[in-house]
Design an enzyme around this catalytic site. Structure first.
Site, PDB file in Angstrom:
ATOM      1  N   GLU A   1       0.843  -1.199   0.000  1.00 61.27           N
ATOM      2  CA  GLU A   1       0.000   0.000   0.000  1.00 61.27           C
ATOM      3  C   GLU A   1       0.875   1.244   0.000  1.00 61.27           C
ATOM      4  O   GLU A   1       1.818   1.355   0.767  1.00 61.27           O
ATOM      5  CB  GLU A   1      -0.933  -0.030   1.226  1.00 61.27           C
ATOM      6  CG  GLU A   1      -1.618   1.277   1.559  1.00 61.27           C
ATOM      7  CD  GLU A   1      -2.470   1.874   0.437  1.00 61.27           C
ATOM      8  OE1 GLU A   1      -3.210   1.122  -0.225  1.00 61.27           O
ATOM      9  OE2 GLU A   1      -2.363   3.102   0.211  1.00 61.27           O
TER      10      GLU A   1
ATOM     11  N   ARG B   1     -17.375   4.006   5.279  1.00 63.29           N
ATOM     12  CA  ARG B   1     -16.263   3.391   4.551  1.00 63.29           C
ATOM     13  C   ARG B   1     -15.206   2.823   5.488  1.00 63.29           C
ATOM     14  O   ARG B   1     -14.606   1.789   5.206  1.00 63.29           O
ATOM     15  CB  ARG B   1     -15.609   4.414   3.615  1.00 63.29           C
ATOM     16  CG  ARG B   1     -16.375   4.657   2.350  1.00 63.29           C
ATOM     17  CD  ARG B   1     -15.802   5.829   1.604  1.00 63.29           C
ATOM     18  NE  ARG B   1     -16.527   6.038   0.366  1.00 63.29           N
ATOM     19  CZ  ARG B   1     -16.159   5.571  -0.823  1.00 63.29           C
ATOM     20  NH1 ARG B   1     -15.040   4.893  -0.934  1.00 63.29           N
ATOM     21  NH2 ARG B   1     -16.883   5.794  -1.890  1.00 63.29           N
TER      22      ARG B   1
ATOM     23  N   TYR C   1     -28.264   9.397   3.351  1.00 66.59           N
ATOM     24  CA  TYR C   1     -28.608   8.182   4.096  1.00 66.59           C
ATOM     25  C   TYR C   1     -27.847   8.190   5.405  1.00 66.59           C
ATOM     26  O   TYR C   1     -26.800   8.819   5.527  1.00 66.59           O
ATOM     27  CB  TYR C   1     -28.327   6.902   3.282  1.00 66.59           C
ATOM     28  CG  TYR C   1     -26.931   6.761   2.711  1.00 66.59           C
ATOM     29  CD1 TYR C   1     -25.882   6.249   3.471  1.00 66.59           C
ATOM     30  CD2 TYR C   1     -26.662   7.117   1.399  1.00 66.59           C
ATOM     31  CE1 TYR C   1     -24.610   6.088   2.936  1.00 66.59           C
ATOM     32  CE2 TYR C   1     -25.389   6.968   0.853  1.00 66.59           C
ATOM     33  CZ  TYR C   1     -24.369   6.459   1.628  1.00 66.59           C
ATOM     34  OH  TYR C   1     -23.110   6.308   1.099  1.00 66.59           O
TER      35      TYR C   1
ATOM     36  N   ASP D   1     -11.058  -0.179  -9.387  1.00 70.75           N
ATOM     37  CA  ASP D   1     -10.974   1.071 -10.152  1.00 70.75           C
ATOM     38  C   ASP D   1      -9.799   1.070 -11.120  1.00 70.75           C
ATOM     39  O   ASP D   1      -9.821   1.782 -12.119  1.00 70.75           O
ATOM     40  CB  ASP D   1     -10.842   2.265  -9.200  1.00 70.75           C
ATOM     41  CG  ASP D   1     -12.198   2.748  -8.683  1.00 70.75           C
ATOM     42  OD1 ASP D   1     -13.206   2.068  -8.930  1.00 70.75           O
ATOM     43  OD2 ASP D   1     -12.234   3.809  -8.025  1.00 70.75           O
TER      44      ASP D   1
HETATM   45  C1  LIG Z   1     -18.694  10.193  -4.502  1.00 77.44           C
HETATM   46  C2  LIG Z   1     -18.474   8.713  -4.632  1.00 77.44           C
HETATM   47  C3  LIG Z   1     -19.409   7.836  -4.090  1.00 77.44           C
HETATM   48  C4  LIG Z   1     -19.247   6.472  -4.237  1.00 77.44           C
HETATM   49  N1  LIG Z   1     -20.182   5.642  -3.710  1.00 77.44           N
HETATM   50  C5  LIG Z   1     -20.042   4.315  -3.857  1.00 77.44           C
HETATM   51  C6  LIG Z   1     -21.022   3.430  -3.309  1.00 77.44           C
HETATM   52  O1  LIG Z   1     -21.983   3.877  -2.665  1.00 77.44           O
HETATM   53  N2  LIG Z   1     -20.845   2.087  -3.488  1.00 77.44           N
HETATM   54  C7  LIG Z   1     -19.773   1.585  -4.171  1.00 77.44           C
HETATM   55  O2  LIG Z   1     -19.663   0.361  -4.308  1.00 77.44           O
HETATM   56  N3  LIG Z   1     -18.823   2.400  -4.699  1.00 77.44           N
HETATM   57  C8  LIG Z   1     -18.934   3.747  -4.544  1.00 77.44           C
HETATM   58  N4  LIG Z   1     -17.975   4.569  -5.054  1.00 77.44           N
HETATM   59  C9  LIG Z   1     -16.824   3.994  -5.796  1.00 77.44           C
HETATM   60  C10 LIG Z   1     -15.769   3.435  -4.853  1.00 77.44           C
HETATM   61  O3  LIG Z   1     -15.354   4.405  -3.923  1.00 77.44           O
HETATM   62  C11 LIG Z   1     -14.563   2.939  -5.641  1.00 77.44           C
HETATM   63  O4  LIG Z   1     -14.971   2.252  -6.788  1.00 77.44           O
HETATM   64  C12 LIG Z   1     -13.718   1.990  -4.784  1.00 77.44           C
HETATM   65  O5  LIG Z   1     -13.217   2.676  -3.668  1.00 77.44           O
HETATM   66  C13 LIG Z   1     -12.577   1.405  -5.602  1.00 77.44           C
HETATM   67  O6  LIG Z   1     -11.800   0.572  -4.765  1.00 77.44           O
HETATM   68  P1  LIG Z   1     -10.339   0.157  -5.224  1.00 77.44           P
HETATM   69  O7  LIG Z   1      -9.804  -0.647  -4.098  1.00 77.44           O
HETATM   70  O8  LIG Z   1     -10.364  -0.394  -6.590  1.00 77.44           O
HETATM   71  O9  LIG Z   1      -9.559   1.547  -5.354  1.00 77.44           O
HETATM   72  P2  LIG Z   1      -9.185   2.596  -4.221  1.00 77.44           P
HETATM   73  O10 LIG Z   1     -10.239   2.690  -3.202  1.00 77.44           O
HETATM   74  O11 LIG Z   1      -8.822   3.858  -4.943  1.00 77.44           O
HETATM   75  O12 LIG Z   1      -7.897   1.983  -3.550  1.00 77.44           O
HETATM   76  C14 LIG Z   1      -6.644   2.012  -4.201  1.00 77.44           C
HETATM   77  C15 LIG Z   1      -5.565   1.863  -3.142  1.00 77.44           C
HETATM   78  O13 LIG Z   1      -4.316   1.803  -3.805  1.00 77.44           O
HETATM   79  C16 LIG Z   1      -3.404   2.673  -3.178  1.00 77.44           C
HETATM   80  N5  LIG Z   1      -2.422   3.056  -4.196  1.00 77.44           N
HETATM   81  C17 LIG Z   1      -2.479   4.027  -5.118  1.00 77.44           C
HETATM   82  N6  LIG Z   1      -1.373   4.038  -5.860  1.00 77.44           N
HETATM   83  C18 LIG Z   1      -0.598   3.033  -5.413  1.00 77.44           C
HETATM   84  C19 LIG Z   1       0.668   2.520  -5.768  1.00 77.44           C
HETATM   85  N7  LIG Z   1       1.384   3.088  -6.754  1.00 77.44           N
HETATM   86  N8  LIG Z   1       1.159   1.451  -5.094  1.00 77.44           N
HETATM   87  C20 LIG Z   1       0.473   0.882  -4.077  1.00 77.44           C
HETATM   88  N9  LIG Z   1      -0.730   1.344  -3.674  1.00 77.44           N
HETATM   89  C21 LIG Z   1      -1.260   2.391  -4.350  1.00 77.44           C
HETATM   90  C22 LIG Z   1      -4.257   3.815  -2.653  1.00 77.44           C
HETATM   91  O14 LIG Z   1      -3.610   4.497  -1.605  1.00 77.44           O
HETATM   92  C23 LIG Z   1      -5.490   3.055  -2.185  1.00 77.44           C
HETATM   93  O15 LIG Z   1      -5.364   2.582  -0.874  1.00 77.44           O
HETATM   94  C24 LIG Z   1     -18.111   5.948  -4.926  1.00 77.44           C
HETATM   95  C25 LIG Z   1     -17.168   6.828  -5.465  1.00 77.44           C
HETATM   96  C26 LIG Z   1     -17.337   8.191  -5.308  1.00 77.44           C
HETATM   97  C27 LIG Z   1     -16.307   9.113  -5.894  1.00 77.44           C
END
Ligand SMILES: Cc1cc2nc3c(=O)[nH]c(=O)nc-3n(C[C@H](O)[C@H](O)[C@H](O)COP(=O)(O)OP(=O)(O)OC[C@H]3O[C@@H](n4cnc5c(N)ncnc54)[C@H](O)[C@@H]3O)c2cc1C
Length: 394
Positions: A33, A107, A216, A293
């Protein structure tokens, strides 16, 4: 089977979910991370029955329930009139149809629940301050070099490193994500501060011209999560200060007084600039793949980005377990299974965003269609909320 470690870049919701799912299959996992600590931002997140099923498989659903809120309905209302247009009732019929309840959670509670479960698994090593800088593939292994110079060798790499994923740039190389021109303001306030309490037991979305508002409750109902989004007109016109707090007020000026008044619950300290990407056709290169993402960033209008990341994790672990040490085969099978479902979420989220934000004749049509829905028969959500079929088991 344990074998060599699988490296996961990113310890967000997706990274932790896949680590847990792989550990359940007996694989050793190291999560790298970038941030100094594993954590999440202080706002709410919605979780549908499709992901509740996944969280149950990961063994964390029960522990999350104590801090979750189970709304009575998902309501869509017109921001210009404050009138309800339609709802999805979330009672027994919903649960019978989709197998699980719909819940909302802080979250930090969701991420914390996954983190606690990861810490209990001897197969998982969690390392913070380890931002992936680059990686190389050689033979059947992957070497990751971190920003601080540390390097790690593993059998495979999963890029769960979010919207700006460096892993994605090495695998796909498609540059920056698409900026939608939508800006989000958030706020969590004690429920006692909410003036209009008529809908506090629900998840309500008010849609209006270039705007919407979501409310909510979280944490046993103690606090209210508020999210105000605008589609910036300044952004569309190429003007400066797009999405700034004064534009938030400007765009919401047309709304019903009760809706406009809710802007008091969102902080002006910062906003989130929304992005997504067109669906890609390949997330895998050799023994490296993408998840969450990093693979398929989406606008939040179906509230499914994190849910897709968790589903990804469960499916990926199934494919790894089935393919033995052939990670490329596992990752190709994983992306084949996840690509169209995640693409449907990305494209449907764009559509729902349009639908929330229309005005004029389009608003008239939207409202008429919404009023004509049967709140107890949400067939439109079947493809999403009925979830995925893993090895023939739902
Ligand atoms: C306003 C808003 C509301 C939302 N509401 C919802 C909802 O109600 N329900 C839902 O399911 N989704 C929701 N989402 C979407 C959701 O937040 C994301 O899709 C989700 O957090 C993606 O998870 P992830 O683990 O793929 O990415 P992230 O949460 O972005 O995690 C990526 C991780 O990688 C780390 N990282 C970054 N670069 C590096 C690197 N080079 N090396 C190592 N680590 C790194 C970061 O620090 C982070 O910890 C919402 C988004 C927004 C913007």
């Amino acid at each position: 089977m344990s074998g060599r470690e699988i490296l996961v870049a990113g310890g967000g919701i997706g990274g932790l979910a896949v680590a847990l799912a792989l550990a359940q299959k007996g694989r050793k996992v190291r999560v790298l991370e970038k941030a100094a600590e594993f954590g999440e931002i202080g706002y709410g997140i919605q979780m549908g029955p499709n992901v509740a099923r996944m969280l149950e498989r990961l063994g964390v659903l029960g522990s999350l329930e104590s801090t979750s809120v189970f709304p009575q309905a998902l309501i869509f209302a017109d921001a210009l009139t404050n009138a309800e247009l339609t709802r999805i009732a979330l009672g027994d019929a919903f649960r019978a149809r989709f197998g699980h309840r719909y819940f909302v959670i802080h979250r930090r509670d969701l991420h914390g629940g996954l983190l606690a479960a990861c810490k209990q698994r001897s197969e998982i090593v969690l390392e913070s301050s380890r931002g992936l800088k680059s990686f190389t593939q050689k033979g059947d292994g992957v070497t990751v070099v971190c920003e601080n110079g540390a390097n790690y060798e593993g059998a495979a790499l999963i890029g769960a490193d979010g919207l700006w994923s460096p892993t994605r740039q090495a695998v796909i190389g498609d540059g920056a994500p698409r900026q939608a021109g939508h800006f989000v303001y958030r706020g969590v306030v004690p429920t006692g501060e909410i003036v209009d309490k008529r809908r506090i037991d629900t998840m309500t979305i008010w849609g209006g011209p270039d705007l919407h508002l979501v409310q909510y409750r979280l944490q046993g109902g103690a606090v209210m999560n508020n999210v105000a989004t605008i589609c910036s007109r300044r952004f569309r016109r190429g003007e400066p200060n797009a999405g700034a707090p004064d534009e938030l007020e400007e765009v919401f000026a047309c709304t019903h007084a009760g809706v406009r008044d809710s802007l008091r619950y969102v902080s002006r300290e910062r906003n989130w600039v929304l992005h997504d990407r067109d669906p890609a056709t390949n997330w895998t290169s050799g023994n490296v793949t993408l998840l969450g993402d990093a693979a398929h960033p989406t606008l939040q209008y179906l509230a499914q980005g994190a849910q897709m990341a968790i589903e990804d994790g469960v499916v990926l672990a199934e494919k790894v377990a089935a393919a033995g040490a052939d990670y490329n085969r596992a990752f190709m099978a994983y992306q084949r299974e996840r690509m169209n479902r995640s693409a449907r979420v990305v494209l449907s989220s764009r559509f729902f965003g349009e639908w929330f934000h229309v005005d004029g004749g389009a608003r008239e049509l939207r409202n008429e269609l919404a009023r004509g829905r049967d709140p107890d028969n949400p067939w439109e959500a079947d493809w999403l909320y009925k979830g995925i079929d893993i090895n023939g088991r739902l």
